[in-house]
Design a protein around this motif. Structure first.
Motif, PDB file in Angstrom:
ATOM      1  N   GLY A  44      47.734  40.056  26.183  1.00 43.51           N
ATOM      2  CA  GLY A  44      46.322  40.291  26.627  1.00 43.51           C
ATOM      3  C   GLY A  44      45.347  39.437  27.150  1.00 43.51           C
ATOM      4  N   LYS A  46      43.615  36.977  29.648  1.00 44.31           N
ATOM      5  CA  LYS A  46      43.764  36.856  30.810  1.00 44.31           C
ATOM      6  C   LYS A  46      43.347  35.546  31.395  1.00 44.31           C
ATOM      7  CE  LYS A  46      42.485  41.218  32.399  1.00 44.31           C
ATOM      8  NZ  LYS A  46      41.722  42.123  33.461  1.00 44.31           N
ATOM      9  N   LEU A  48      42.877  32.894  34.751  1.00 43.45           N
ATOM     10  CA  LEU A  48      42.628  32.774  36.260  1.00 43.45           C
ATOM     11  C   LEU A  48      43.138  31.525  36.651  1.00 43.45           C
ATOM     12  CD1 LEU A  48      40.906  33.904  38.582  1.00 43.45           C
ATOM     13  CD2 LEU A  48      39.433  32.552  38.030  1.00 43.45           C
ATOM     14  N   THR A  59      45.887  35.715  38.867  1.00 43.44           N
ATOM     15  CA  THR A  59      45.640  36.148  37.255  1.00 43.44           C
ATOM     16  C   THR A  59      46.922  36.235  36.388  1.00 43.44           C
ATOM     17  OG1 THR A  59      45.014  38.325  37.901  1.00 43.44           O
ATOM     18  CG2 THR A  59      43.278  36.931  37.545  1.00 43.44           C
ATOM     19  N   ILE A  61      48.549  37.547  32.480  1.00 44.91           N
ATOM     20  CA  ILE A  61      48.271  37.883  31.182  1.00 44.91           C
ATOM     21  C   ILE A  61      49.145  37.336  30.247  1.00 44.91           C
ATOM     22  CG2 ILE A  61      47.928  40.112  29.813  1.00 44.91           C
ATOM     23  CD1 ILE A  61      47.123  41.420  32.458  1.00 44.91           C
ATOM     24  N   THR A  62      48.630  36.901  29.146  1.00 47.17           N
ATOM     25  CA  THR A  62      49.611  36.108  28.347  1.00 47.17           C
ATOM     26  C   THR A  62      50.432  37.029  27.444  1.00 47.17           C
ATOM     27  OG1 THR A  62      47.861  36.305  26.476  1.00 47.17           O
ATOM     28  CG2 THR A  62      47.951  34.260  27.723  1.00 47.17           C
ATOM     29  N   PHE A  68      52.141  32.329  29.436  1.00 50.61           N
ATOM     30  CA  PHE A  68      51.886  32.887  30.842  1.00 50.61           C
ATOM     31  C   PHE A  68      52.703  32.373  31.705  1.00 50.61           C
ATOM     32  CE2 PHE A  68      48.562  29.826  30.568  1.00 50.61           C
ATOM     33  CZ  PHE A  68      48.628  29.330  31.814  1.00 50.61           C
ATOM     34  N   LEU A  91      39.955  33.349  30.805  1.00 49.38           N
ATOM     35  CA  LEU A  91      38.966  34.304  31.133  1.00 49.38           C
ATOM     36  C   LEU A  91      38.505  35.125  29.941  1.00 49.38           C
ATOM     37  CD1 LEU A  91      39.713  35.724  34.554  1.00 49.38           C
ATOM     38  CD2 LEU A  91      37.843  34.375  33.922  1.00 49.38           C
ATOM     39  N   GLY A  93      39.990  38.237  26.695  1.00 46.73           N
ATOM     40  CA  GLY A  93      40.830  38.744  25.910  1.00 46.73           C
ATOM     41  C   GLY A  93      40.386  40.337  25.583  1.00 46.73           C
TER      42      GLY A  93
END
Length: 178
Positions: A44, A46, A48, A59, A61-62, A68, A91, A93
């Motif tokens: 969850g 993020k 960028l 973008t 999400i891990t 990612f 960014l 979480g």
């Protein structure tokens, strides 16, 4: 009888379809946590990805392990070369993360695999405020302003009037301005 019609329709579709060969450049990386245990889940978060001379952003999400994977943003030109100056930025979480500025941005570099890139330094963060003196700027900011709560007088609902906070505000005008 149906076979010639099917072949004609298939040739018609192929003749008017636009076939483009696209090369996809993929960035693979991992976010690391300083003060987490091995059982913590990093999903969850993020990330960028931004490249110079490209307007689009990408973008990602891990996953549970913090890894990612995302396609590099491109300008969609035919035979586009890979973007040169790209960076990945952490960014945030689903929970509050703490990180210094130097650990949230990483330059994207090439790998030995074709069309695959990775980050030069790990994107690292902490779950709690770091205890080192240089990073301990995450103390709560004291509220310099007063409360923004409005005055609400109890008006009977039978009157059909909106709440009094719509009409009465604790506003003090500056004296001297007409």
């Amino acid at each position: 009888m149906a076979l010639p019609k099917l072949i004609t329709a298939l040739l018609f579709v192929l003749a008017f379809s636009k076939i483009e060969i696209s090369t996809c450049y993929v960035v693979k990386g991992k976010a690391a946590c300083h003060d987490c245990s091995h059982n913590d889940v990093f999903s969850g978060i993020k990330v960028l990805v931004k490249c110079d001379r490209v307007k689009k952003l990408a973008t990602a999400i891990t996953e549970d392990d913090g890894s990612f994977e995302v396609e590099l943003p491109s300008d969609r030109t035919p035979k586009s070369s890979p973007p040169l100056n790209c960076h990945a930025k952490l960014l945030g979480g689903p929970t509050q993360l703490y990180a210094s500025k130097k650990n949230t941005v990483s330059k994207i570099i090439t790998t030995h695999e074709p069309n695959t890139y990775t980050i030069s330094t790990p994107l690292s963060f902490s779950k709690s405020c770091p205890s080192t003196i240089e990073d301990a700027k995450c103390k709560p900011i004291k509220n310099k302003f007063g409360s923004s709560k409005t005055i609400d007088l109890p008006l009977p609902p039978e009157w059909g009037i909106a709440p009094s906070s719509y009409y009465i505000n604790p506003f003090f005008p500056i004296i001297g301005i007409p």
